[in-house]
Motif scaffolding. Structure first.
Motif, PDB file in Angstrom:
ATOM      1  N   GLY A   1       0.798  -1.228   0.000  1.00 23.17           N
ATOM      2  CA  GLY A   1       0.000   0.000   0.000  1.00 23.17           C
ATOM      3  C   GLY A   1       0.830   1.277   0.000  1.00 23.17           C
ATOM      4  O   GLY A   1       0.309   2.345   0.299  1.00 23.17           O
ATOM      5  N   PHE A   2       2.131   1.186  -0.376  1.00 22.34           N
ATOM      6  CA  PHE A   2       2.951   2.404  -0.406  1.00 22.34           C
ATOM      7  C   PHE A   2       2.519   3.323  -1.557  1.00 22.34           C
ATOM      8  O   PHE A   2       2.699   4.522  -1.512  1.00 22.34           O
ATOM      9  N   CYS A   3       2.010   2.726  -2.638  1.00 24.05           N
ATOM     10  CA  CYS A   3       1.619   3.508  -3.813  1.00 24.05           C
ATOM     11  C   CYS A   3       0.632   2.680  -4.633  1.00 24.05           C
ATOM     12  O   CYS A   3       0.416   1.505  -4.333  1.00 24.05           O
ATOM     13  N   GLU A   4       0.069   3.292  -5.672  1.00 22.19           N
ATOM     14  CA  GLU A   4      -0.940   2.574  -6.466  1.00 22.19           C
ATOM     15  C   GLU A   4      -0.293   1.574  -7.432  1.00 22.19           C
ATOM     16  O   GLU A   4       0.880   1.746  -7.810  1.00 22.19           O
ATOM     17  N   ASN A   5      -1.092   0.583  -7.823  1.00 23.88           N
ATOM     18  CA  ASN A   5      -0.455  -0.514  -8.568  1.00 23.88           C
ATOM     19  C   ASN A   5      -0.103  -0.178 -10.023  1.00 23.88           C
ATOM     20  O   ASN A   5       0.642  -0.928 -10.658  1.00 23.88           O
ATOM     21  N   SER A   6      -0.574   0.974 -10.534  1.00 20.68           N
ATOM     22  CA  SER A   6      -0.158   1.338 -11.900  1.00 20.68           C
ATOM     23  C   SER A   6       1.333   1.690 -11.927  1.00 20.68           C
ATOM     24  O   SER A   6       1.922   1.834 -12.989  1.00 20.68           O
ATOM     25  N   LEU A   7       1.942   1.828 -10.742  1.00 20.57           N
ATOM     26  CA  LEU A   7       3.372   2.176 -10.688  1.00 20.57           C
ATOM     27  C   LEU A   7       4.273   0.936 -10.624  1.00 20.57           C
ATOM     28  O   LEU A   7       5.498   1.055 -10.593  1.00 20.57           O
ATOM     29  N   GLN A   8       3.656  -0.251 -10.615  1.00 17.41           N
ATOM     30  CA  GLN A   8       4.487  -1.460 -10.469  1.00 17.41           C
ATOM     31  C   GLN A   8       5.337  -1.735 -11.710  1.00 17.41           C
ATOM     32  O   GLN A   8       4.857  -1.716 -12.843  1.00 17.41           O
ATOM     33  N   ILE A   9       6.595  -1.993 -11.450  1.00 17.05           N
ATOM     34  CA  ILE A   9       7.548  -2.324 -12.523  1.00 17.05           C
ATOM     35  C   ILE A   9       7.857  -3.810 -12.406  1.00 17.05           C
ATOM     36  O   ILE A   9       8.072  -4.304 -11.300  1.00 17.05           O
ATOM     37  N   GLY A  10       7.918  -4.506 -13.529  1.00 16.72           N
ATOM     38  CA  GLY A  10       8.339  -5.909 -13.453  1.00 16.72           C
ATOM     39  C   GLY A  10       7.547  -6.827 -14.341  1.00 16.72           C
ATOM     40  O   GLY A  10       6.792  -6.384 -15.209  1.00 16.72           O
ATOM     41  N   GLN A  11       7.735  -8.098 -14.101  1.00  9.72           N
ATOM     42  CA  GLN A  11       7.113  -9.149 -14.905  1.00  9.72           C
ATOM     43  C   GLN A  11       5.608  -8.963 -14.993  1.00  9.72           C
ATOM     44  O   GLN A  11       5.005  -9.153 -16.035  1.00  9.72           O
ATOM     45  N   THR A  12       4.992  -8.620 -13.881  1.00  9.85           N
ATOM     46  CA  THR A  12       3.534  -8.436 -13.884  1.00  9.85           C
ATOM     47  C   THR A  12       3.175  -6.953 -13.780  1.00  9.85           C
ATOM     48  O   THR A  12       2.050  -6.604 -13.436  1.00  9.85           O
ATOM     49  N   GLY A  13       4.145  -6.096 -14.060  1.00 10.47           N
ATOM     50  CA  GLY A  13       3.893  -4.656 -14.051  1.00 10.47           C
ATOM     51  C   GLY A  13       4.384  -4.062 -15.355  1.00 10.47           C
ATOM     52  O   GLY A  13       4.313  -4.711 -16.403  1.00 10.47           O
ATOM     53  N   LYS A  14       4.919  -2.845 -15.293  1.00 12.89           N
ATOM     54  CA  LYS A  14       5.384  -2.184 -16.517  1.00 12.89           C
ATOM     55  C   LYS A  14       6.822  -2.601 -16.838  1.00 12.89           C
ATOM     56  O   LYS A  14       7.622  -2.827 -15.934  1.00 12.89           O
ATOM     57  N   VAL A  15       7.103  -2.678 -18.121  1.00 12.79           N
ATOM     58  CA  VAL A  15       8.472  -2.942 -18.572  1.00 12.79           C
ATOM     59  C   VAL A  15       9.041  -1.620 -19.063  1.00 12.79           C
ATOM     60  O   VAL A  15       8.472  -0.992 -19.951  1.00 12.79           O
ATOM     61  N   ILE A  16      10.123  -1.184 -18.445  1.00 11.27           N
ATOM     62  CA  ILE A  16      10.665   0.140 -18.775  1.00 11.27           C
ATOM     63  C   ILE A  16      12.149   0.023 -19.146  1.00 11.27           C
ATOM     64  O   ILE A  16      12.815  -0.943 -18.764  1.00 11.27           O
ATOM     65  N   ALA A  17      12.627   1.012 -19.871  1.00 17.31           N
ATOM     66  CA  ALA A  17      14.065   1.044 -20.210  1.00 17.31           C
ATOM     67  C   ALA A  17      14.517   2.503 -20.218  1.00 17.31           C
ATOM     68  O   ALA A  17      14.907   3.033 -21.254  1.00 17.31           O
ATOM     69  N   PRO A  18      14.422   3.196 -19.063  1.00 16.87           N
ATOM     70  CA  PRO A  18      14.791   4.621 -19.050  1.00 16.87           C
ATOM     71  C   PRO A  18      16.298   4.814 -19.161  1.00 16.87           C
ATOM     72  O   PRO A  18      17.071   3.860 -19.030  1.00 16.87           O
ATOM     73  N   ASP A  19      16.710   6.069 -19.348  1.00 18.21           N
ATOM     74  CA  ASP A  19      18.147   6.376 -19.355  1.00 18.21           C
ATOM     75  C   ASP A  19      18.711   6.180 -17.951  1.00 18.21           C
ATOM     76  O   ASP A  19      19.855   5.779 -17.788  1.00 18.21           O
ATOM     77  N   LEU A  20      17.909   6.490 -16.936  1.00 19.25           N
ATOM     78  CA  LEU A  20      18.366   6.372 -15.543  1.00 19.25           C
ATOM     79  C   LEU A  20      17.283   5.727 -14.685  1.00 19.25           C
ATOM     80  O   LEU A  20      16.123   6.179 -14.690  1.00 19.25           O
ATOM     81  N   TYR A  21      17.659   4.664 -13.964  1.00 17.04           N
ATOM     82  CA  TYR A  21      16.755   4.014 -13.008  1.00 17.04           C
ATOM     83  C   TYR A  21      17.431   4.047 -11.646  1.00 17.04           C
ATOM     84  O   TYR A  21      18.590   3.630 -11.511  1.00 17.04           O
ATOM     85  N   ILE A  22      16.731   4.580 -10.637  1.00 14.31           N
ATOM     86  CA  ILE A  22      17.281   4.555  -9.281  1.00 14.31           C
ATOM     87  C   ILE A  22      16.366   3.679  -8.419  1.00 14.31           C
ATOM     88  O   ILE A  22      15.173   3.975  -8.265  1.00 14.31           O
TER      89      ILE A  22
END
Ligand code: FAD
Length: 341
Positions: free
Chosen positions: A264-285
Motif C-alpha cells: 500500500g505504499f503507492c498505487e499498482n499502476s506504478l508497479q515495474i516488473g514481470q507483472t507490471g510495466k516494462v521500462i528502459a529509461p536512461d536512468l533508473y534509481i
C-alpha cells in the motif's frame, strides 16, 4: 514450445518470402480522447518500419479523424503510406470484442503479411483474439526484429531470449515499446481512407468507466528517468517523504516493486516488473529494492542503474552501474539535497 508455423531457432537469417514485394504491414495505433497517438504506438510504427514493407496505419474510435491529423503532424519521414480510420464510437476504449472484427476484416486482404500492435494493455487484449480467430500463433513482446520472419522475444521472465522464426502467411506481432524508439518527429502526408463498415454482433461486455490518475509527472512507461521504491522504505509515509522529492529533483517518474505496491505504499499502476510495466529509461534509481528476478524483468534494460540498499549482497547490485550501500533514510535526503542544488 511454439505451435505449428512458429519455431525457435538460433542461426542464419531466413530468406524473405517470394511474394515479399506484395507484402504490407497493418499497424494498429492507439490514441487518447484528444487524438494524441500513444507513445507505445509510435514505437510500434518504428518497429514496423524495420520490416521494410509499406505501412498502413489503423486508427479506430470517434477520435480517429483527429488522431489521423495529429499523426501526420507527429511522424517525421513518410513512414505511413495510408491511414485507415474507423470513425465509430463502438471502437472507443478499444474493447477487443469490438475492435477484433474490424482487424479481421482488414486482415482478410492478402497484401497484409504483418499485423503489428504495441505490447500495451490494449495490444495484449487484442492480438491473442485476432490470432485465435485467424488460427495464427501471435508472436508477443518482441524486442528485436531480425528480418520480416525472424523475431527476438524474452522468455522465462526475461531470463532468456528466444529467436522465433515465423513461417505463417501472416505474422501477428506485438512489440515492446521500450525496445523500439518512438518514430522520429516531423510531419508527412498520406491518404486517409475510411475503414470498411463491419457488422458487430452483441458485444456481451460494456465499458463502464475509467478512473485515470492525473499527474504532471512523466509517464512511467516512457520516462527518461525513474525513481523506484521498494519494501525497504517500510511504509507509505517514508515512500512519499523520500521518493517524491528525489523524483522531483530529477523530473523523474515514480515506480515501485510489487512488494511496495502490495504493502500500500503507492498505487499498482506504478508497479515495474514481470507483472507490471516494462521500462528502459536512461536512468533508473532503485531505493530499498532487493532486485528479485520478477522486478529485474521490468527494468534491467535501463541504460544506467543506481541501487541504494543497506545489504551489499542484494541481487540488485549485480545489475547496478552504481551502488550505494547504506541506510536509505540517510542517503536519499542527502542525494536529493545535492541534486536540488
Ligand atoms: C509470479 C510473480 C510475479 C511477480 N511480479 C513482480 C513484479 O512485476 N514486480 C516486482 O517488483 N515484483 C514482482 N514479484 C515479487 C518479487 O518476487 C519480489 O517479492 C519483490 O520484487 C520484492 O520487492 P522489494 O525489492 O521491494 O522487497 P524486498 O525483496 O523485501 O527487498 C527490500 C530491500 O530493501 C532493503 N532495505 C531494507 N531496509 C533498508 C534501509 N533502511 N536502507 C536501505 N535498504 C534497505 C533490503 O536489504 C532489501 O534488499 C513477483 C513475484 C511472483 C511470484
Amino acid at each position: 514450445m511454439f505451435s505449428v508455423g512458429v519455431r525457435s531457432c538460433v542461426g542464419p537469417v531466413v530468406r524473405r518470402p517470394a511474394n515479399f514485394r506484395l507484402a504490407s504491414t497493418l499497424v494498429f495505433l492507439e490514441a487518447n480522447k484528444d487524438g494524441k497517438v500513444a507513445q507505445s504506438s509510435l514505437s510500434a510504427l518504428s518497429a514496423a518500419e524495420q520490416l521494410g514493407n509499406p505501412i498502413k496505419a489503423l486508427l479506430a474510435g470517434s477520435n480517429s479523424t483527429e488522431a489521423a491529423k495529429q499523426l501526420k503532424l507527429t511522424v517525421g519521414a513518410s513512414l505511413v503510406d495510408q491511414i485507415i480510420v474507423a470513425n465509430n464510437e463502438v471502437y472507443d476504449n478499444y474493447l477487443p470484442e469490438a475492435v477484433t472484427p474490424l482487424c479481421l476484416e482488414l486482415l482478410k486482404e492478402k497484401e497484409f503479411s504483418h499485423f503489428v500492435v504495441a505490447s500495451s494493455a490494449v495490444g495484449k487484449n487484442l492480438l491473442p483474439r485476432v490470432g485465435a480467430l485467424l488460427d495464427y500463433q501471435p508472436i508477443c513482446d518482441v524486442t528485436k526484429i531480425v528480418d520480416p520472419t525472424t523475431f527476438v522475444r524474452p522468455i522465462y521472465a526475461g531470463n532468456a531470449l528466444a529467436t522465433v522464426q515465423c513461417t505463417q502467411e501472416k505474422k501477428l506481432v506485438s512489440v515492446r515499446a521500450s525496445s523500439f524508439p518512438a518514430c522520429s518527429a516531423g510531419s508527412f502526408d498520406a491518404p486517409t481512407l475510411e475503414a470498411p463498415q463491419v457488422e458487430i454482433a452483441e458485444l456481451g461486455v460494456a465499458w463502464e468507466s475509467e478512473n485515470l490518475v492525473k499527474s504532471a509527472r512523466p509517464d512511467l512507461g516512457s520516462a527518461a528517468k525513474v525513481v523506484s521504491g521498494g519494501r525497504g522504505l517500510k511504509n507509505k509515509e517514508t515512500f512519499d517523504k523520500l521518493i517524491t522529492p528525489l523524483a522531483d529533483s530529477l523530473s523523474a517518474a515514480i515506480g515501485a516493486t510489487r512488494a511496495a505496491v502490495d504493502s500500500g505504499f503507492c498505487e499498482n499502476s506504478l508497479q515495474i516488473g514481470q507483472t507490471g510495466k516494462v521500462i528502459a529509461p536512461d536512468l533508473y534509481i532503485g531505493v530499498g529494492v532487493s532486485g528479485a528476478i520478477q522486478h529485474l524483468a521490468g527494468m534491467k534494460d535501463s541504460k544506467v542503474i543506481v541501487a541504494i540498499n543497506n545489504d551489499q549482497e542484494a541481487p540488485i547490485f549485480q545489475v547496478a552501474d552504481f551502488g550505494l550501500v547504506g541506510d536509505l533514510n540517510e542517503i536519499v535526503p542527502e542525494l536529493t539535497k545535492k541534486l536540488t542544488k
